[in-house]
Design a protein around this motif. Structure first.
Motif, PDB file in Angstrom:
ATOM      1  N   GLN A 194       0.853  -1.173   0.000  1.00  0.00           N
ATOM      2  CA  GLN A 194       0.000   0.000   0.000  1.00  0.00           C
ATOM      3  C   GLN A 194       0.901   1.239   0.000  1.00  0.00           C
ATOM      4  O   GLN A 194       2.107   1.144   0.216  1.00  0.00           O
ATOM      5  CB  GLN A 194      -0.908  -0.012   1.232  1.00  0.00           C
ATOM      6  N   HIS A 195       0.275   2.391  -0.234  1.00  0.00           N
ATOM      7  CA  HIS A 195       1.056   3.627  -0.281  1.00  0.00           C
ATOM      8  C   HIS A 195       1.405   4.040   1.147  1.00  0.00           C
ATOM      9  O   HIS A 195       0.691   4.806   1.801  1.00  0.00           O
ATOM     10  CB  HIS A 195       0.273   4.729  -0.985  1.00  0.00           C
ATOM     11  N   ASN A 196       2.519   3.492   1.617  1.00  0.00           N
ATOM     12  CA  ASN A 196       2.944   3.713   3.002  1.00  0.00           C
ATOM     13  C   ASN A 196       4.454   3.536   3.040  1.00  0.00           C
ATOM     14  O   ASN A 196       4.976   2.504   2.606  1.00  0.00           O
ATOM     15  CB  ASN A 196       2.244   2.719   3.935  1.00  0.00           C
ATOM     16  N   LEU A 197       5.169   4.536   3.548  1.00  0.00           N
ATOM     17  CA  LEU A 197       6.623   4.519   3.503  1.00  0.00           C
ATOM     18  C   LEU A 197       7.203   3.314   4.220  1.00  0.00           C
ATOM     19  O   LEU A 197       8.125   2.650   3.713  1.00  0.00           O
ATOM     20  CB  LEU A 197       7.181   5.808   4.110  1.00  0.00           C
ATOM     21  N   LEU A 198       6.682   2.981   5.397  1.00  0.00           N
ATOM     22  CA  LEU A 198       7.247   1.878   6.180  1.00  0.00           C
ATOM     23  C   LEU A 198       6.986   0.532   5.507  1.00  0.00           C
ATOM     24  O   LEU A 198       7.839  -0.357   5.541  1.00  0.00           O
ATOM     25  CB  LEU A 198       6.683   1.892   7.594  1.00  0.00           C
ATOM     26  N   ALA A 199       5.814   0.377   4.889  1.00  0.00           N
ATOM     27  CA  ALA A 199       5.531  -0.850   4.142  1.00  0.00           C
ATOM     28  C   ALA A 199       6.501  -0.992   2.981  1.00  0.00           C
ATOM     29  O   ALA A 199       7.013  -2.091   2.697  1.00  0.00           O
ATOM     30  CB  ALA A 199       4.086  -0.843   3.641  1.00  0.00           C
ATOM     31  N   ALA A 203       9.340  -3.980   2.332  1.00  0.00           N
ATOM     32  CA  ALA A 203       9.432  -4.739   1.087  1.00  0.00           C
ATOM     33  C   ALA A 203      10.799  -4.559   0.440  1.00  0.00           C
ATOM     34  O   ALA A 203      11.373  -5.507  -0.117  1.00  0.00           O
ATOM     35  CB  ALA A 203       8.332  -4.285   0.125  1.00  0.00           C
ATOM     36  N   LEU A 204      11.335  -3.354   0.516  1.00  0.00           N
ATOM     37  CA  LEU A 204      12.652  -3.063  -0.037  1.00  0.00           C
ATOM     38  C   LEU A 204      13.730  -3.906   0.641  1.00  0.00           C
ATOM     39  O   LEU A 204      14.643  -4.433  -0.011  1.00  0.00           O
ATOM     40  CB  LEU A 204      12.951  -1.576   0.138  1.00  0.00           C
ATOM     41  N   GLY A 205      13.631  -4.065   1.954  1.00  0.00           N
ATOM     42  CA  GLY A 205      14.614  -4.859   2.684  1.00  0.00           C
ATOM     43  C   GLY A 205      14.579  -6.326   2.301  1.00  0.00           C
ATOM     44  O   GLY A 205      15.635  -6.971   2.151  1.00  0.00           O
ATOM     45  N   VAL A 206      13.373  -6.874   2.123  1.00  0.00           N
ATOM     46  CA  VAL A 206      13.259  -8.282   1.731  1.00  0.00           C
ATOM     47  C   VAL A 206      13.880  -8.508   0.362  1.00  0.00           C
ATOM     48  O   VAL A 206      14.625  -9.468   0.142  1.00  0.00           O
ATOM     49  CB  VAL A 206      11.780  -8.718   1.736  1.00  0.00           C
ATOM     50  N   ALA A 281      -0.223  -0.938   4.881  1.00  0.00           N
ATOM     51  CA  ALA A 281       0.208   0.251   5.619  1.00  0.00           C
ATOM     52  C   ALA A 281       0.322  -0.088   7.105  1.00  0.00           C
ATOM     53  O   ALA A 281      -0.553  -0.747   7.669  1.00  0.00           O
ATOM     54  CB  ALA A 281      -0.789   1.386   5.406  1.00  0.00           C
ATOM     55  N   VAL A 282       1.405   0.352   7.728  1.00  0.00           N
ATOM     56  CA  VAL A 282       1.643   0.046   9.139  1.00  0.00           C
ATOM     57  C   VAL A 282       2.113   1.293   9.877  1.00  0.00           C
ATOM     58  O   VAL A 282       2.639   2.233   9.285  1.00  0.00           O
ATOM     59  CB  VAL A 282       2.722  -1.064   9.311  1.00  0.00           C
ATOM     60  N   THR A 283       1.910   1.270  11.204  1.00  0.00           N
ATOM     61  CA  THR A 283       2.490   2.295  12.059  1.00  0.00           C
ATOM     62  C   THR A 283       3.945   1.937  12.325  1.00  0.00           C
ATOM     63  O   THR A 283       4.384   0.809  12.068  1.00  0.00           O
ATOM     64  CB  THR A 283       1.736   2.368  13.388  1.00  0.00           C
ATOM     65  N   PHE A 284       4.694   2.896  12.863  1.00  0.00           N
ATOM     66  CA  PHE A 284       6.091   2.604  13.168  1.00  0.00           C
ATOM     67  C   PHE A 284       6.197   1.499  14.213  1.00  0.00           C
ATOM     68  O   PHE A 284       7.088   0.655  14.141  1.00  0.00           O
ATOM     69  CB  PHE A 284       6.815   3.858  13.666  1.00  0.00           C
ATOM     70  N   GLY A 285       5.277   1.471  15.178  1.00  0.00           N
ATOM     71  CA  GLY A 285       5.309   0.433  16.209  1.00  0.00           C
ATOM     72  C   GLY A 285       5.173  -0.964  15.631  1.00  0.00           C
ATOM     73  O   GLY A 285       5.900  -1.878  16.008  1.00  0.00           O
ATOM     74  N   LYS A 286       4.228  -1.139  14.700  1.00  0.00           N
ATOM     75  CA  LYS A 286       4.043  -2.452  14.084  1.00  0.00           C
ATOM     76  C   LYS A 286       5.211  -2.810  13.173  1.00  0.00           C
ATOM     77  O   LYS A 286       5.622  -3.968  13.104  1.00  0.00           O
ATOM     78  CB  LYS A 286       2.723  -2.487  13.314  1.00  0.00           C
TER      79      LYS A 286
END
Length: 420
Positions: A194-199, A203-206, A281-286
């Motif tokens: 989804q359009h979410n920086l942390l998501a 994905a980029l790390g994987v 989309a996730v929060t920083f905590g998740k």
């Protein structure tokens, strides 16, 4: 008269100016500079490993071995693309297979989607199970144990609920089992976000880091583990490692199923087929909790590999090298080498190898992702607790999970129910 502070200053100056002290400091400076070069060498090796794997695999002819397959789908809840993910398994170019879903209970949000699937694909053999016996703390494995018992066919292909596949997926997963030595096969995966920086960062790390490590392992020693998005094995090989029941208390069931099959004499392969996994989309905590869970799993399952991860992280090494070099040219060399080699690796694995759209779009974010990953690596060294779903677990040294807290969890019903 000299003050005590003045005398101390004179003494330290004399010590630092002594010839043997200069030699000592220069020696350790050279050691630090040498260590900081290790990640750069790793980036080169990982890039070559990616070229080797994908060039070789793409040159192979399609497999022709197509035994009947039971697809096992443990599912919990829904995400932004669940129906499309489920549907992709009904569109396989494959002669004979069944799809078995399992939810924790029939109130799960995924159940209406599965019923819709059954109605729209009457030609497919689709079954829905629920309320698996709680034989261990890993509820996904509890569901897999029930699914494996109910499966009609010898060849089992398990995948997570958030996985989407291409039409040739089952052909690619089944073909290697023509060789009796093949005990398990798993897949690389690319991210749909989804359009979410942390998501997108996850994905980029994987795609650019985790997958690179798998490629190096495959080249250097062969893989001795499976990747969790999708794993194929057989009932015979499962029986040799004690079935899913033997994995019911471990967190890294994907790692363990591959590792135990290798120890039982089987061969584990990584498929050229790449599946897609969803990153909502996730929060920083998740985001942090998920990354920490992965890191702590690696630390407990493969402690040497966890320590070794430090020598694959080029950003902190480049910064350390820049500081120790003591010159503008040295700083430019270390930071420039990191950026060049890291981005080449990310492009080769993520864009060219996995054909990952997130990597192609977010390549410039790799340094930020690396900085976050290093912070997670450090923090994960000091705790054995993880949060998974609504529960908190303590991880033992053997990688097993002990539940220490939960909220809103329904009591398990041990009698299996069927629907559809």
């Amino acid at each position: 008269m000299f003050s005590s502070n003045h005398l101390l200053e004179i003494g330290l100056t004399a010590l630092l100016e002594a010839p043997h002290t200069h030699l000592y400091l220069n020696f350790w400076r050279e050691v630090v500079l040498l260590i900081t070069c290790v990640p750069m060498v790793y980036y080169v090796v990982a890039t070559l490993a990616a070229v080797r794997f994908f060039s070789k695999e793409r040159a192979k002819a399609p497999g022709s071995y197509t035994p009947p397959v039971s697809v096992l789908k443990p599912v919990r809840g829904v995400d932004f693309a669940s129906y499309e993910n489920f549907q992709s398994f009904c569109l396989q170019d494959y002669p004979e297979y069944e799809i078995l879903f399992c939810v924790n209970d029939l109130e799960d949000e995924a159940v209406p989607l599965i019923h819709r699937l059954i109605a729209e694909f009457p030609e497919r053999s689709i079954r829905l199970l629920s309320n698996a016996a709680q034989i261990g703390s890993n509820r996904k494995v509890n569901n897999l144990a029930l699914l494996a018992r109910e499966a009609k066919y010898e060849l089992l292909v398990q995948s997570d609920g958030d996985v989407r596949v291409e039409r040739k997926y089952l052909r690619e997963m089944a073909a290697p089992f023509k060789d009796a030595e093949t005990g398990a096969e798993s897949c690389f995966y690319r991210g749909l976000t989804q359009h979410n920086l942390l998501a997108e960062i996850e994905a980029l790390g994987v795609a650019t880091d985790f997958s690179a490590g798998v490629l190096v392992a495959d080249w250097m020693e062969g893989v001795t583990f499976a990747l969790g998005a999708s794993v194929a094995t057989t009932k015979r090989w499962l029986a040799q490692i004690g079935g899913y029941e033997a994995l019911a208390n471990v967190l890294a069931d994907d790692y363990e199923i591959g590792n135990r099959i290798v120890k039982a004499g089987g061969r584990v392969r990584v498929s050229r087929e790449v599946v897609a996994t969803m990153y909502p989309a996730v929060t920083f905590g998740k985001f942090w909790a998920h990354q920490a869970r992965w890191a702590r799993t690696v630390r407990l399952c493969r402690p040497a590999s966890y320590v070794g991860l430090l020598f694959t992280q080029g950003l902190p090494s480049a910064i350390a090298g820049a500081l120790v070099s003591g010159s503008i040219s040295g700083t430019a060399a270390f930071l420039g080498s990191y950026l060049l080699l890291r981005l080449i690796l990310a492009w080769t694995v993520g864009v060219w190898g996995l054909r990952d759209e997130t990597t192609a779009r977010m390549l410039w974010m790799v340094p930020l992702r690396d900085a976050l990953h290093f912070a997670v690596w450090l923090a994960s060294s000091f705790s054995n607790r993880i949060i998974w779903g609504e529960s908190e677990f303590q991880l033992t040294k053997s990688g097993e999970m002990v539940e220490i807290g939960s909220s809103g969890r329904k009591k398990a019903i041990e009698k299996p129910l069927r629907a559809g």
